[in-house]
Write an enzyme that holds these catalytic residues in place. Structure first.
Site, short mmCIF file in Angstrom:
data_model
loop_
_atom_site.label_atom_id
_atom_site.label_comp_id
_atom_site.label_asym_id
_atom_site.label_seq_id
_atom_site.Cartn_x
_atom_site.Cartn_y
_atom_site.Cartn_z
NE ARG A 72 -2.32 -2.23 2.94
CZ ARG A 72 -2.59 -2.56 4.20
NH1 ARG A 72 -3.33 -1.36 4.85
NH2 ARG A 72 -2.15 -3.34 4.84
CD GLU A 109 -2.98 -4.41 14.33
OE1 GLU A 109 -2.98 -3.56 13.33
OE2 GLU A 109 -3.86 -4.10 15.17
O1 PRP Z 1 3.33 -0.71 12.09
P1 PRP Z 1 3.17 -1.92 11.50
O2 PRP Z 1 2.61 -3.04 12.66
O3 PRP Z 1 4.71 -2.64 10.93
O4 PRP Z 1 2.15 -2.12 10.29
C1 PRP Z 1 2.00 -1.20 9.46
C2 PRP Z 1 2.21 -2.07 7.75
O5 PRP Z 1 1.27 -3.14 7.86
C3 PRP Z 1 0.68 -2.90 6.80
O6 PRP Z 1 1.26 -3.71 5.81
P2 PRP Z 1 1.13 -5.30 5.18
O7 PRP Z 1 2.27 -5.84 5.76
O8 PRP Z 1 -0.39 -5.81 5.71
O9 PRP Z 1 1.22 -5.20 3.85
P3 PRP Z 1 0.36 -4.43 2.42
O10 PRP Z 1 0.62 -3.28 2.27
O11 PRP Z 1 1.06 -5.50 1.51
O12 PRP Z 1 -1.25 -4.90 2.68
C4 PRP Z 1 0.77 -1.42 6.18
O13 PRP Z 1 0.59 -1.11 4.96
C5 PRP Z 1 2.26 -0.86 6.85
O14 PRP Z 1 3.16 -1.34 6.03
N1 ADE Z 2 -4.97 -2.46 11.60
C1 ADE Z 2 -4.43 -2.49 10.32
N2 ADE Z 2 -5.36 -2.03 9.28
C2 ADE Z 2 -4.83 -2.15 8.06
N3 ADE Z 2 -3.35 -2.07 8.10
C3 ADE Z 2 -2.53 -2.37 8.82
N4 ADE Z 2 -1.30 -2.91 9.17
C4 ADE Z 2 -1.22 -3.02 10.27
N5 ADE Z 2 -2.17 -2.98 11.19
C5 ADE Z 2 -3.22 -2.46 10.13
#
Ligand code: PRP
Ligand code: ADE
Length: 184
Positions: A72, A109
């Site tokens: 994202r 998370e």
């Molecule tokens: O602060 P944190 O606990 O590290 O979480 C934040 C990260 O989690 C999500 O990514 P995700 O790995 O879900 O990937 P995506 O963007 O591919 O959906 C979001 O886009 C951040 O990169």
């Molecule tokens: N609660 C949440 N929703 C969407 N993206 C996330 N990445 C980490 N935590 C998330």
């Protein structure tokens, strides 16, 4: 753009984020409230507003590269790079970036992951802005910052669309400039 303009643009964008980001309970697992940004990016005016607001504080900061964090962070990071006239450098999940990478493992998370940066994508002294959609536990942002700095590049700031304050991400990034359009 002057500093007060950037502040008011970010406040306007923050309100739009609050209106359009949707809560999805128990996704991807029980107990997690997933913040769905897709309604926000589906509207051209909102996508434009958010990208401009993320870029605004960095217009005169000499940013060479915007780093976007897969997946994202690519959506917003590419737009911010265009707005700043900077290049875009991806940090990706493991196994997607040839030929040689530097990598770091980190906790999310809702799981764990490894991120990678192409070994020759940054040079010592490059000024880098890190962009992502969400700051939650801060594991991803911290790993990204460490990867960038392992290459001798300098982090001008880390900025996100939405910060989930209770998860303490900011605490993982002491001494760094961390921005968020909205903090909930
Ligand atoms: O602060 P944190 O606990 O590290 O979480 C934040 C990260 O989690 C999500 O990514 P995700 O790995 O879900 O990937 P995506 O963007 O591919 O959906 C979001 O886009 C951040 O990169
Ligand atoms: N609660 C949440 N929703 C969407 N993206 C996330 N990445 C980490 N935590 C998330």
């Amino acid at each position: 753009m002057s500093a007060p303009d950037a502040v008011s643009l970010r406040a306007t964008a923050g309100r739009r984020v609050s209106e359009l980001v949707r809560d999805v309970p128990d996704f991807p697992k029980a107990g997690v409230t997933y913040k769905d940004i897709t309604p926000l990016i589906a509207h051209g005016d909102s996508l434009r507003l958010v990208v401009d607001a993320l870029a605004a504080p960095y217009q005169d900061r000499g940013v060479d590269h915007v780093i976007g964090l897969e997946a994202r962070g690519f959506i917003f990071g590419t737009g911010v790079a265009l707005a700043l006239g900077a290049g875009f450098v991806p940090i990706r999940k493991k196994g997607k970036l040839p030929p040689r990478t530097v990598s770091l493992d980190y906790e999310l998370e809702y799981g764990s992951a490894t991120i990678e940066l192409r070994e020759d994508s940054l040079r010592p002294g490059d000024r880098v802005l890190v962009i992502d959609d969400i700051l939650a536990t801060g594991g991803t942002a911290r790993a990204a910052a460490e990867l960038v700095e392992s290459q001798g590049a300098q982090i001008v700031g880390l900025d996100v669309v939405l910060e989930l304050r209770d998860l303490g991400g900011r605490g993982e990034l002491p001494g760094r400039s961390v921005g968020a359009l909205v903090s909930v």
